[in-house]
Design a protein around this motif. Structure first.
Motif, short mmCIF file in Angstrom:
data_model
loop_
_atom_site.label_atom_id
_atom_site.label_comp_id
_atom_site.label_asym_id
_atom_site.label_seq_id
_atom_site.Cartn_x
_atom_site.Cartn_y
_atom_site.Cartn_z
N ASN A 96 -9.79 -4.35 -0.51
CA ASN A 96 -8.94 -3.24 -0.95
C ASN A 96 -9.06 -2.02 -0.04
O ASN A 96 -8.22 -1.12 -0.09
CB ASN A 96 -9.32 -2.83 -2.38
CG ASN A 96 -8.99 -3.91 -3.39
OD1 ASN A 96 -8.01 -4.62 -3.24
ND2 ASN A 96 -9.81 -4.04 -4.41
N LYS B 269 -11.01 2.52 -6.90
CA LYS B 269 -10.19 3.69 -6.63
C LYS B 269 -10.73 4.89 -7.40
O LYS B 269 -11.01 4.79 -8.60
CB LYS B 269 -8.74 3.43 -7.06
CG LYS B 269 -8.07 2.33 -6.27
CD LYS B 269 -6.73 1.98 -6.88
CE LYS B 269 -6.09 0.80 -6.16
NZ LYS B 269 -4.86 0.33 -6.82
N GLU C 218 2.37 1.76 -3.45
CA GLU C 218 1.43 2.29 -4.44
C GLU C 218 1.16 3.77 -4.20
O GLU C 218 1.04 4.55 -5.15
CB GLU C 218 0.11 1.51 -4.39
CG GLU C 218 -0.87 1.94 -5.47
CD GLU C 218 -2.05 1.00 -5.60
OE1 GLU C 218 -2.81 1.16 -6.56
OE2 GLU C 218 -2.22 0.12 -4.73
N GLU C 219 1.07 4.17 -2.95
CA GLU C 219 0.85 5.59 -2.65
C GLU C 219 1.98 6.45 -3.20
O GLU C 219 1.75 7.50 -3.79
CB GLU C 219 0.74 5.79 -1.14
CG GLU C 219 -0.57 5.29 -0.55
CD GLU C 219 -0.62 5.48 0.95
OE1 GLU C 219 0.34 6.03 1.52
OE2 GLU C 219 -1.63 5.09 1.56
N PHE D 33 -8.51 -0.15 3.08
CA PHE D 33 -7.63 -0.24 4.24
C PHE D 33 -8.03 0.80 5.29
O PHE D 33 -8.71 1.79 4.99
CB PHE D 33 -6.18 -0.05 3.83
CG PHE D 33 -5.93 1.20 3.01
CD1 PHE D 33 -5.67 2.42 3.63
CD2 PHE D 33 -5.96 1.16 1.63
CE1 PHE D 33 -5.44 3.57 2.89
CE2 PHE D 33 -5.73 2.31 0.87
CZ PHE D 33 -5.47 3.52 1.51
N GLY E 240 -3.98 7.68 -3.58
CA GLY E 240 -3.59 6.71 -2.57
C GLY E 240 -4.55 6.53 -1.43
O GLY E 240 -4.28 5.73 -0.52
N LYS E 241 -5.70 7.23 -1.44
CA LYS E 241 -6.61 7.09 -0.28
C LYS E 241 -8.09 7.07 -0.62
O LYS E 241 -8.89 6.60 0.18
CB LYS E 241 -6.36 8.22 0.72
CG LYS E 241 -6.80 9.59 0.24
CD LYS E 241 -6.69 10.62 1.38
CE LYS E 241 -7.20 11.99 0.92
NZ LYS E 241 -7.16 12.98 2.00
N ILE F 288 0.83 -1.21 0.00
CA ILE F 288 0.00 0.00 0.00
C ILE F 288 0.86 1.25 0.00
O ILE F 288 0.62 2.20 -0.75
CB ILE F 288 -0.96 -0.01 1.21
CG1 ILE F 288 -1.99 -1.14 1.06
CG2 ILE F 288 -1.66 1.34 1.36
CD1 ILE F 288 -2.89 -1.29 2.26
N GLU F 289 1.92 1.26 0.83
CA GLU F 289 2.82 2.40 0.86
C GLU F 289 3.51 2.59 -0.49
O GLU F 289 3.69 3.72 -0.97
CB GLU F 289 3.86 2.21 1.95
CG GLU F 289 3.30 2.27 3.36
CD GLU F 289 4.37 2.07 4.42
OE1 GLU F 289 5.56 1.95 4.03
OE2 GLU F 289 4.03 2.02 5.61
#
Length: 360
Positions: free
Chosen positions: A247, A342, A191-192, A249, A208-209, A188-189
């Motif tokens: 997906n 997303k 991809e952000e 988080f 990313g969020k 996740i980090e």
């Protein structure tokens, strides 16, 4: 550094550590991942194995996710040297220019089935109109040497290159065999960082969020009234809906949309998805199972004991919420048939931030 994984047998009072070893061959590891890629990533469909490139090399595994992103998987059963990084970068230089039809042909050669049919079977939706707008590189190994790890971290941290390593360690005890998994860089980090850098900017980038979640109905009754009251969202039962919710988080922001009506709320995810039978509601000074709470949409309680088809819930703290008859929609806003997806479209995000009077 990845987190060290240890395994102990505590069946009897004679507690013993199970030592790990390398799996006996790269082919066996390839067989394991090909038959069940969820061990690596539940959101991947394998479309190629030992895929030949125009450079005379072969990609161990080639995957695609629901958004059309291609993933290159290179397998090494032992400690991996720095040459593997140049190897996967070389593969990526070829992958990045493949057309939709070329991806389909790779899939057809390997799976002997049409790409669109396989995609729909795996993800429950049709492929995006554009695929291969982005790609990932994953090195699968038992461990990295220090030099390789430094190079990989440098490429990821300083240049947002979409490359990562995942460590599979093989354990055996009596008549049983086990695999453990750990990542070098939290996916996740990673991809952000890539999204914020805009390095793969063939399409609109994701911040990313932010996600959009479609609000379901059961037996013609919307879940929205209950979801507002008790702080959750759900995408229904079944494998695809369960994967979709995974997906989301903790800390992600979601915009709730009722299909064919519009956006009705925005919230923050405060706990990952769990089966409905495990979801609790605060009633006074005690917690009560949601199964024991009268709901307007009782349909979500069906099959509650069957973890493969039951409804899964994600706990949400609502920041803004409107009634269904006040759903917001205007021409140009994006929707999607996915249960949770997303939110990349800047026009839609800007409009939602303004409409719900959010700070950013």
């Amino acid at each position: 550094m990845p987190i060290e994984v240890g395994l102990w047998n505590i069946t009897s009072n004679n507690i013993s550590k199970i030592e790990y070893s390398s799996i006996d061959s790269e082919k066996r590891l390839e067989d394991v991942l090909s038959s069940n890629i969820s061990i690596l990533d539940d959101n991947l469909l394998i479309i190629g194995r030992q895929t030949p490139t125009i450079f005379g090399k072969y990609i161990d595994l080639l995957g695609i996710d629901p958004e059309g992103k291609i993933t290159i998987v290179e397998l090494k059963k032992n400690k991996t040297s720095r040459e593997v990084i140049s190897q996967v970068l070389d593969y990526a230089s070829w992958i990045k220019d493949l057309s939709y039809d070329e991806i389909k042909n790779i899939c057809k050669d390997y799976r002997k089935e049409d790409f669109e049919s396989l995609f729909a079977q795996k993800f429950g939706i049709s492929p995006p109109e554009k695929i291969n707008q982005e790609h990932d590189m994953i090195i699968v190994c038992s461990e990295l040497d220090n030099e390789t790890e430094r190079i990989l971290n440098y490429l990821s941290n300083n240049y947002s290159v979409p490359i990562n390593a995942v460590f599979f360690r093989f354990f055996s005890d009596s008549n049983s065999e086990y695999l453990s998994r750990s990542w070098l860089i939290d996916p996740i980090e990673a991809e952000e960082k890539i999204c914020k850098s805009g390095i793969q900017n063939k399409g609109e980038t994701w911040n990313g969020k932010d996600f959009v979640v479609n609000i379901d109905s059961y037996d013609g009754i919307s879940i929205w009234e209950d979801a507002q009251k008790y702080g959750y969202i759900t995408a229904g039962g079944g494998a695809w809906h369960i994967k979709s919710l995974k997906n989301l988080f903790v800390g992600a922001r979601i915009f709730a949309m009722i299909p064919k009506k519009g956006y009705v709320g925005v919230g923050k995810v405060i706990a990952e998805s769990i089966p409905i039978k495990d979801f609790k509601i605060n009633k006074g000074d005690k917690e009560v199972s949601i199964l024991d709470i009268p709901l307007k949409c009782e349909g979500i309680k069906k099959n509650s004991e069957n973890l493969e088809i039951c409804t899964y819930l994600v706990r949400v703290e609502w920041l803004r919420k409107n009634q269904e008859n006040m759903a917001y929609w205007e021409t140009g806003l994006r929707g999607n048939q996915n249960s949770a997806f997303k939110l990349k479209n800047k026009f839609t995000l800007d409009k939602l931030i303004k409409h719900f009077k959010l700070e950013d």
